[in-house]
Design an enzyme around this catalytic site. Structure first.
Site, PDB file in Angstrom:
ATOM      1  N   GLY A 170       0.516  -0.591  -0.005  1.00 58.90           N
ATOM      2  CA  GLY A 170       0.237   0.047   0.036  1.00 58.90           C
ATOM      3  C   GLY A 170       0.945   1.219   0.219  1.00 58.90           C
ATOM      4  N   GLN A 212      -7.627   0.303   3.490  1.00 53.11           N
ATOM      5  CA  GLN A 212      -8.176  -0.493   4.996  1.00 53.11           C
ATOM      6  C   GLN A 212      -9.826  -0.661   4.028  1.00 53.11           C
ATOM      7  OE1 GLN A 212      -7.343  -1.324   7.413  1.00 53.11           O
ATOM      8  NE2 GLN A 212      -5.467  -0.644   7.844  1.00 53.11           N
ATOM      9  N   SER A 238      -3.570  -3.168  -0.355  1.00 52.65           N
ATOM     10  CA  SER A 238      -2.780  -3.754   0.294  1.00 52.65           C
ATOM     11  C   SER A 238      -2.802  -5.269   0.702  1.00 52.65           C
ATOM     12  CB  SER A 238      -2.028  -3.303   1.267  1.00 52.65           C
ATOM     13  OG  SER A 238      -1.337  -4.109   1.768  1.00 52.65           O
ATOM     14  N   CYS A 260       2.488   1.407  12.217  1.00 56.50           N
ATOM     15  CA  CYS A 260       3.656   2.299  11.759  1.00 56.50           C
ATOM     16  C   CYS A 260       4.036   2.936  12.605  1.00 56.50           C
ATOM     17  CB  CYS A 260       3.476   2.988  10.700  1.00 56.50           C
ATOM     18  SG  CYS A 260       2.602   1.710   9.113  1.00 56.50           S
TER      19      CYS A 260
HETATM   20  N1  PLP Z   1      -2.969   3.386   4.017  1.00 58.58           N
HETATM   21  C1  PLP Z   1      -3.596   3.022   4.706  1.00 58.58           C
HETATM   22  C2  PLP Z   1      -4.770   3.490   5.468  1.00 58.58           C
HETATM   23  C3  PLP Z   1      -2.950   1.737   6.014  1.00 58.58           C
HETATM   24  O1  PLP Z   1      -3.756   1.300   7.371  1.00 58.58           O
HETATM   25  C4  PLP Z   1      -1.731   1.037   5.708  1.00 58.58           C
HETATM   26  C5  PLP Z   1      -1.472  -0.290   6.402  1.00 58.58           C
HETATM   27  O2  PLP Z   1      -1.384   0.000   7.404  1.00 58.58           O
HETATM   28  C6  PLP Z   1      -1.351   1.566   4.415  1.00 58.58           C
HETATM   29  C7  PLP Z   1      -1.673   2.587   3.639  1.00 58.58           C
HETATM   30  C8  PLP Z   1      -0.043   0.405   3.936  1.00 58.58           C
HETATM   31  O3  PLP Z   1       0.147  -0.245   3.889  1.00 58.58           O
HETATM   32  P1  PLP Z   1       1.499  -1.886   3.435  1.00 58.58           P
HETATM   33  O4  PLP Z   1       1.506  -2.493   4.794  1.00 58.58           O
HETATM   34  O5  PLP Z   1       0.782  -2.475   2.451  1.00 58.58           O
HETATM   35  O6  PLP Z   1       2.954  -0.347   2.986  1.00 58.58           O
END
Ligand code: PLP
Length: 398
Positions: free
Chosen positions: A73, A185, A205, A331
């Site tokens: 993502g 999400q 993702s 994250c």
């Molecule tokens: N966007 C949102 C809303 C997310 O919750 C996340 C991951 O927690 C991401 C993007 C990032 O996705 P990825 O972990 O595949 O990089």
């Protein structure tokens, strides 16, 4: 610890066995490079094209050529944002880019970087329920705005934003503006219908809907130019270089088909269990306050603030009991800063530090929810006894 009650599905999900099974041939027999010229390579290339159709179908898109496979993502978001700014941004005068205060860091960090380079970035606010004021958001658009990035569903509170309406209204104000929607999400939790919409880019993702980590996709509306993020070979129609990850792409397509079939279950049973958990906690603890207050919310998520109790301690105690949950986004865990999403929502300080997100999936069971409803109040009561805020907690009967 024997029991594992996994209530952190917005961080990542368990791989569905059927997803794994569909991937295995591409590790064992069909391991060729999909760009090569022999039969086994064609088999991989065909599997990727079939997967592209499945992902297009999952996103409600007719033309599968609008789908680009990525590694996650974050890469999809970076591709869209950097791709638009580098394609349409004026290197001399710089331009204007808009997002919201509650966006995921994969967008906020890229915006921060462009801001450092001289681009003007505006962050639209949310109300106490975590809802966007659409008129206010739209009022920020100028003739100089090149990009508006919004999310379909918030990872911390589950709030759903009216992205189709936002895109439509935004284009009426500035037809050249590009719209990027982070759908990470939303995928697998609510229906997605991009065909005919004004959305230019939409990211997903795999690991958020029972495929493995390390694979994602980006929808790009037909005819939308952008500067590719990854340069190299001719893969993905020259829009994303790098040998395609056949097993993971196939796995994500299987997960998408399964997720589409499970949507009714998500919207009924998963929601029912989420509501049961939420009600169970709110009824047994007077210091518990709901942070997921948006009228429109994905079915699996709740975010609850426990006043005067430290969130990190709650997570540690829950971990001892085999319950997995989180504070903030995956994250940012490890950082003690309170969530930027909850701060944007003006969650009062007494519950800001004790806010926990519980996120379910179609693998969550009734027994697990019953266990969580029993154990979470016990943990909070235990922690209340060692809290320095005795006077305040006494008022809640703790
Ligand atoms: N966007 C949102 C809303 C997310 O919750 C996340 C991951 O927690 C991401 C993007 C990032 O996705 P990825 O972990 O595949 O990089």
């Amino acid at each position: 610890m024997e029991k594992l009650v996994y209530l952190d599905n917005n961080a990542t999900t368990k791989i569905d066995e059927r997803v794994l099974d569909s991937m295995l041939p591409y590790f064992k027999e069909e391991y060729a490079n999909p760009s090569s010229m022999y039969d086994s390579a064609h088999c991989c290339a065909n599997a990727i094209e079939e997967a592209r159709k499945d992902i297009a179908d999952f996103l409600g898109v007719k033309n599968e050529k609008s789908i680009i496979f990525t590694s996650c993502g974050t890469e999809s978001a970076n591709t869209a944002i950097k791709g638009v700014v580098n394609q349409y941004g004026n290197k001399e005068t710089k331009n204007h880019i808009i997002t919201t205060q509650v966006k995921h860091h994969c967008v906020l960090s890229v915006y921060k970087n462009f801001k450092k380079k001289g681009y003007r970035a505006t962050y639209a606010s949310v109300n106490e329920n975590g809802e966007l004021n659409i008129e206010n958001l739209l009022s920020k658009i100028t003739s100089d705005t090149i990009l508006l990035s919004v999310m379909h569903a918030n990872n911390e509170t589950g709030a759903i934003y009216p992205v189709y309406e936002i895109a439509h209204e935004a284009k009426k104000i500035n037809k050249n503006l590009k719209i990027f929607v982070d759908g990470v999400q939303a995928a697998g939790k609510i229906p997605i219908e991009l065909e005919g919409s004004d959305i230019d880019f939409y990211s997903i993702s795999g690991h958020k809907f029972h495929a493995p980590k390390g694979v994602g996709a980006l929808y790009v509306k037909k005819g939308t130019l952008f500067e590719p993020f990854m340069l190299g070979g001719h893969q993905e129609n020259c829009l994303r270089a790098g040998t395609q990850n056949t097993p993971y792409i196939v796995g994500m397509a299987t997960a998408a088909k399964l997720a589409k079939k499970s949507l009714t279950y998500e919207l009924s049973e998963v929601k029912r269990m989420r509501d049961k958990l939420e009600d169970g906690i709110l009824h047994s603890l007077k210091n518990a306050q709901l942070n997921s207050k948006s009228k429109n919310r994905v079915p699996n998520t709740t975010n609850i603030g426990f006043k005067y109790i430290e969130g990190e301690l709650i997570l540690l105690y829950l971990n001892e009991l085999g319950i997995c949950a989180s504070s903030g986004s995956a994250c940012t865990s490890g950082s003690l800063d309170p969530s930027h999403v909850l701060r944007a929502q003006k969650v009062p300080f007494e519950s800001l530090h004790g806010s926990i997100r519980f996120s379910l999936s179609r693998f969550t069971t009734e027994d697990e929810i019953d266990y969580a409803i029993q154990k979470i109040p016990e943990v909070i009561k235990k922690l209340a006894k060692i809290s320095p805020f005795q006077k305040e907690l006494n008022e809640f009967g703790l």
